[in-house]
Motif scaffolding. Structure first.
Motif, PDB file in Angstrom:
ATOM      1  N   ALA A  68       0.851  -1.195   0.000  1.00 56.97           N
ATOM      2  CA  ALA A  68       0.000   0.000   0.000  1.00 56.97           C
ATOM      3  C   ALA A  68       0.883   1.241   0.000  1.00 56.97           C
ATOM      4  O   ALA A  68       2.027   1.201   0.450  1.00 56.97           O
ATOM      5  CB  ALA A  68      -0.905  -0.002   1.221  1.00 56.97           C
ATOM      6  N   GLN A  69       0.344   2.337  -0.488  1.00 57.21           N
ATOM      7  CA  GLN A  69       1.067   3.604  -0.526  1.00 57.21           C
ATOM      8  C   GLN A  69       0.302   4.681   0.231  1.00 57.21           C
ATOM      9  O   GLN A  69      -0.926   4.672   0.257  1.00 57.21           O
ATOM     10  CB  GLN A  69       1.251   4.091  -1.977  1.00 57.21           C
ATOM     11  CG  GLN A  69       2.218   3.311  -2.793  1.00 57.21           C
ATOM     12  CD  GLN A  69       2.351   3.912  -4.197  1.00 57.21           C
ATOM     13  OE1 GLN A  69       1.527   4.707  -4.645  1.00 57.21           O
ATOM     14  NE2 GLN A  69       3.408   3.522  -4.880  1.00 57.21           N
ATOM     15  N   ALA A  70       1.066   5.601   0.813  1.00 61.73           N
ATOM     16  CA  ALA A  70       0.510   6.838   1.369  1.00 61.73           C
ATOM     17  C   ALA A  70       1.254   7.974   0.676  1.00 61.73           C
ATOM     18  O   ALA A  70       2.450   7.855   0.379  1.00 61.73           O
ATOM     19  CB  ALA A  70       0.702   6.890   2.874  1.00 61.73           C
ATOM     20  N   HIS A  71       0.566   9.078   0.405  1.00 63.42           N
ATOM     21  CA  HIS A  71       1.144  10.157  -0.400  1.00 63.42           C
ATOM     22  C   HIS A  71       1.120  11.477   0.354  1.00 63.42           C
ATOM     23  O   HIS A  71       0.103  11.855   0.921  1.00 63.42           O
ATOM     24  CB  HIS A  71       0.369  10.310  -1.704  1.00 63.42           C
ATOM     25  CG  HIS A  71       0.178   9.023  -2.427  1.00 63.42           C
ATOM     26  ND1 HIS A  71      -1.030   8.378  -2.457  1.00 63.42           N
ATOM     27  CD2 HIS A  71       1.046   8.251  -3.117  1.00 63.42           C
ATOM     28  CE1 HIS A  71      -0.904   7.265  -3.165  1.00 63.42           C
ATOM     29  NE2 HIS A  71       0.357   7.170  -3.564  1.00 63.42           N
ATOM     30  N   PHE A  72       2.252  12.204   0.303  1.00 65.70           N
ATOM     31  CA  PHE A  72       2.316  13.571   0.805  1.00 65.70           C
ATOM     32  C   PHE A  72       2.261  14.464  -0.427  1.00 65.70           C
ATOM     33  O   PHE A  72       3.157  14.433  -1.274  1.00 65.70           O
ATOM     34  CB  PHE A  72       3.603  13.793   1.609  1.00 65.70           C
ATOM     35  CG  PHE A  72       3.734  15.187   2.126  1.00 65.70           C
ATOM     36  CD1 PHE A  72       2.986  15.611   3.212  1.00 65.70           C
ATOM     37  CD2 PHE A  72       4.600  16.091   1.528  1.00 65.70           C
ATOM     38  CE1 PHE A  72       3.097  16.905   3.691  1.00 65.70           C
ATOM     39  CE2 PHE A  72       4.721  17.378   2.003  1.00 65.70           C
ATOM     40  CZ  PHE A  72       3.969  17.781   3.092  1.00 65.70           C
ATOM     41  N   LYS A  73       1.206  15.295  -0.539  1.00 69.64           N
ATOM     42  CA  LYS A  73       0.947  16.061  -1.761  1.00 69.64           C
ATOM     43  C   LYS A  73       1.029  17.571  -1.560  1.00 69.64           C
ATOM     44  O   LYS A  73       0.458  18.308  -2.343  1.00 69.64           O
ATOM     45  CB  LYS A  73      -0.447  15.702  -2.291  1.00 69.64           C
ATOM     46  CG  LYS A  73      -0.627  14.239  -2.575  1.00 69.64           C
ATOM     47  CD  LYS A  73      -2.019  13.938  -3.054  1.00 69.64           C
ATOM     48  CE  LYS A  73      -2.868  13.588  -1.874  1.00 69.64           C
ATOM     49  NZ  LYS A  73      -4.186  13.083  -2.204  1.00 69.64           N
ATOM     50  N   GLU A  74       1.721  18.027  -0.557  1.00 68.27           N
ATOM     51  CA  GLU A  74       1.728  19.463  -0.242  1.00 68.27           C
ATOM     52  C   GLU A  74       2.821  20.251  -0.969  1.00 68.27           C
ATOM     53  O   GLU A  74       2.840  21.476  -0.885  1.00 68.27           O
ATOM     54  CB  GLU A  74       1.878  19.670   1.265  1.00 68.27           C
ATOM     55  CG  GLU A  74       0.745  19.038   2.070  1.00 68.27           C
ATOM     56  CD  GLU A  74      -0.614  19.611   1.711  1.00 68.27           C
ATOM     57  OE1 GLU A  74      -0.722  20.831   1.524  1.00 68.27           O
ATOM     58  OE2 GLU A  74      -1.564  18.819   1.601  1.00 68.27           O
ATOM     59  N   HIS A  75       3.721  19.605  -1.675  1.00 65.17           N
ATOM     60  CA  HIS A  75       4.761  20.330  -2.415  1.00 65.17           C
ATOM     61  C   HIS A  75       4.172  20.947  -3.672  1.00 65.17           C
ATOM     62  O   HIS A  75       3.262  20.389  -4.286  1.00 65.17           O
ATOM     63  CB  HIS A  75       5.911  19.387  -2.801  1.00 65.17           C
ATOM     64  CG  HIS A  75       6.784  18.998  -1.655  1.00 65.17           C
ATOM     65  ND1 HIS A  75       7.712  19.845  -1.116  1.00 65.17           N
ATOM     66  CD2 HIS A  75       6.860  17.840  -0.945  1.00 65.17           C
ATOM     67  CE1 HIS A  75       8.328  19.233  -0.123  1.00 65.17           C
ATOM     68  NE2 HIS A  75       7.831  18.013   0.018  1.00 65.17           N
TER      69      HIS A  75
END
Length: 162
Positions: free
Chosen positions: A136-143
């Protein structure tokens, strides 16, 4: 004497949409420059003053492809639907990231710690945490721009990215 028979009148053709008229190129505005004397030509004396060179204004003159060739073949639709600027009822959601940005960066794919089994890596403006056990993946999308730096604090499980 027999007179020739009159030709029957041609049927009128249905009116077709006409393409927009092409703009006419502006008239040439040329100015004469004085001829130069000397050089390797033997006929310098035969040239009249001011007829050797002609300079044109850069905004005038022949224009290459002033009328695009496709302009005469494309017409606006006759039954086009009305424009609707409302957003669609569905929205996109990121489910999986394929790929990794590693061609111009170093140390941007790291194990978070030996105990938890996470791999942290960058892909464009995302930071991805991949769980090897659960796939499974988790994503940080704030950039807002590509992530070029990544580090992991192994003792606390923190990740910093830039």
């Amino acid at each position: 004497k027999k007179q020739p028979a009159a030709k029957p009148a041609a049927k009128p053709k249905p009116a077709a949409a006409k393409p927009p008229a092409a703009k006419k190129a502006p008239a040439r505005q040329a100015k004469k420059l004085p001829a130069t004397k000397g050089g390797d030509d033997d006929d310098d004396e035969e040239e009249e003053e001011g007829t050797l060179f002609v300079s044109e204004d850069p905004s005038s003159g022949e224009q290459l492809a002033a009328v695009p060739p496709w302009r005469g073949a494309i017409y606006p639709p006759t039954d086009a639907p009305a424009m609707d600027a409302t957003p669609p009822p569905e929205s996109l959601r990121l489910s999986w990231v394929y790929g990794f940005r590693g061609y111009d960066t170093r140390r941007t794919a790291l194990w978070s710690s030996a105990d938890d089994g996470f791999v942290v890596y960058t892909a464009a403006a995302l930071v991805v945490r991949y769980d090897c056990d659960k796939h499974a993946q988790a994503h940080f999308k704030e950039h807002t721009d590509d992530v070029l730096g990544l580090t992991v604090h192994r003792g606390r499980g923190l990740v910093a990215s830039a």
